[in-house]
Design a protein around this motif. Structure first.
Motif, mmCIF file in Angstrom:
data_model
loop_
_atom_site.group_PDB
_atom_site.id
_atom_site.type_symbol
_atom_site.label_atom_id
_atom_site.label_comp_id
_atom_site.label_asym_id
_atom_site.label_seq_id
_atom_site.Cartn_x
_atom_site.Cartn_y
_atom_site.Cartn_z
ATOM 1 N N UNK A 1 0.399 -0.946 0.047
ATOM 2 C CA UNK A 1 0.020 0.263 -0.007
ATOM 3 C C UNK A 1 1.350 1.230 0.180
ATOM 4 N N UNK A 2 2.266 1.124 0.865
ATOM 5 C CA UNK A 2 2.948 2.712 1.012
ATOM 6 C C UNK A 2 3.357 2.802 -0.567
ATOM 7 N N UNK A 3 4.439 1.569 -1.118
ATOM 8 C CA UNK A 3 4.836 1.268 -2.666
ATOM 9 C C UNK A 3 3.722 2.489 -3.531
ATOM 10 N N UNK A 4 2.165 1.842 -3.654
ATOM 11 C CA UNK A 4 1.743 2.374 -4.030
ATOM 12 C C UNK A 4 1.747 3.753 -3.952
ATOM 13 N N UNK A 5 1.523 4.160 -2.800
ATOM 14 C CA UNK A 5 0.952 5.308 -2.637
ATOM 15 C C UNK A 5 2.658 6.192 -3.236
ATOM 16 N N UNK B 1 4.208 9.867 -8.499
ATOM 17 C CA UNK B 1 4.995 10.750 -9.143
ATOM 18 C C UNK B 1 4.225 10.247 -10.213
ATOM 19 N N UNK B 2 3.326 10.035 -10.491
ATOM 20 C CA UNK B 2 2.406 8.524 -11.933
ATOM 21 C C UNK B 2 2.769 10.341 -12.469
ATOM 22 N N UNK B 3 3.472 10.542 -14.390
ATOM 23 C CA UNK B 3 3.370 11.850 -14.628
ATOM 24 C C UNK B 3 1.951 12.498 -15.107
ATOM 25 N N UNK B 4 1.741 13.086 -15.200
ATOM 26 C CA UNK B 4 0.652 13.594 -16.117
ATOM 27 C C UNK B 4 0.176 13.836 -17.431
ATOM 28 N N UNK B 5 -0.531 13.185 -17.741
ATOM 29 C CA UNK B 5 -0.579 13.561 -19.683
ATOM 30 C C UNK B 5 -1.317 14.555 -20.083
ATOM 31 N N UNK B 6 -0.207 15.041 -20.996
ATOM 32 C CA UNK B 6 -0.490 16.533 -21.122
ATOM 33 C C UNK B 6 -1.447 16.395 -22.395
ATOM 34 N N UNK C 1 1.788 -2.484 -10.426
ATOM 35 C CA UNK C 1 1.831 -4.264 -11.426
ATOM 36 C C UNK C 1 1.962 -4.826 -9.431
ATOM 37 N N UNK C 2 1.689 -3.938 -8.326
ATOM 38 C CA UNK C 2 1.786 -5.018 -7.208
ATOM 39 C C UNK C 2 -0.001 -5.486 -6.962
ATOM 40 N N UNK C 3 -0.731 -4.870 -7.508
ATOM 41 C CA UNK C 3 -2.032 -5.154 -7.644
ATOM 42 C C UNK C 3 -1.963 -7.220 -7.460
ATOM 43 N N UNK C 4 -1.539 -7.841 -8.127
ATOM 44 C CA UNK C 4 -1.944 -9.260 -7.743
ATOM 45 C C UNK C 4 -1.821 -9.765 -6.726
ATOM 46 N N UNK C 5 -0.384 -8.835 -6.669
ATOM 47 C CA UNK C 5 0.321 -9.794 -5.006
ATOM 48 C C UNK C 5 -0.740 -9.275 -4.245
ATOM 49 N N UNK D 1 -7.378 -0.579 0.294
ATOM 50 C CA UNK D 1 -6.107 -0.757 -0.233
ATOM 51 C C UNK D 1 -6.387 -1.291 -2.146
ATOM 52 N N UNK D 2 -6.816 -2.067 -2.313
ATOM 53 C CA UNK D 2 -7.090 -2.773 -3.337
ATOM 54 C C UNK D 2 -8.012 -2.079 -3.920
#
Length: 162
Positions: A41-45, A50-55, A80-84, A146-147
């Motif tokens: 959960x912390x890693x996803x947050x 830092x997810x870039x916005x799409x202009x 990436x971490x959601x299946x785990x 969190x999921x």
């Protein structure tokens, strides 16, 4: 368990040690699953921040494909971490049930050995046996929160930027 002494203040360590000893060895597995859930959960947050916005690029702009590729790559990192996390949410109730079954086996084994059938001892043993199920349900609720949060964020981001 000595490594916990360095991380936790004494009263917290004592309470955790008491809880873990009452629930049996399966409680340590549930504790590790809870730590893995919190880590994911912390890693996803942190990744989401830092997810870039799409202009929206101007038509005919050469770097539009590069921007879109970078954006899709970052969304892939987000998922990436959601299946785990899904697997941890699915396995945790089974761990709690395993702890309960093994605890109940110990209670009934004690009764079969001819010890007195004191209702207080029996109730205490059953309460200890149910403890892993309660702990696993708490971890499952945390993981499901969190999921669903991250799945909703990814879906919303994909819908907004298509």
């Amino acid at each position: 368990m000595e490594w916990l002494v360095a991380w936790l203040p004494w009263p917290a360590y004592r309470a955790l040690d008491t809880l873990m000893s009452q629930g049996g060895m399966i409680m340590w597995v549930i504790f590790l699953v809870a730590m893995a859930t919190l880590f994911l959960a912390l890693q996803r947050w942190l990744t989401w921040r830092y997810l870039p916005s799409r202009r929206a690029p101007a038509p005919g702009e050469r770097e539009a494909l590069v921007i879109k590729a970078e954006y899709l790559r970052s969304l892939n990192r987000m998922e990436r971490g959601l299946p785990l996390l899904k697997a941890l949410v699915m396995i945790t109730p089974l761990l709690g049930l395993t702890g309960t079954v093994t605890g109940m086996m110990l209670v009934f084994d004690g009764l079969s050995l001819g010890s007195s059938a004191d209702p207080r001892q029996l109730a205490s043993g059953i309460a200890r046996a149910i403890l892993p199920t309660f702990a696993s349900m708490a971890v499952v609720l945390l993981g499901m929160f969190f999921l669903s949060l991250w799945q909703r964020q990814v879906r919303r981001t994909l819908q907004q930027n298509q």
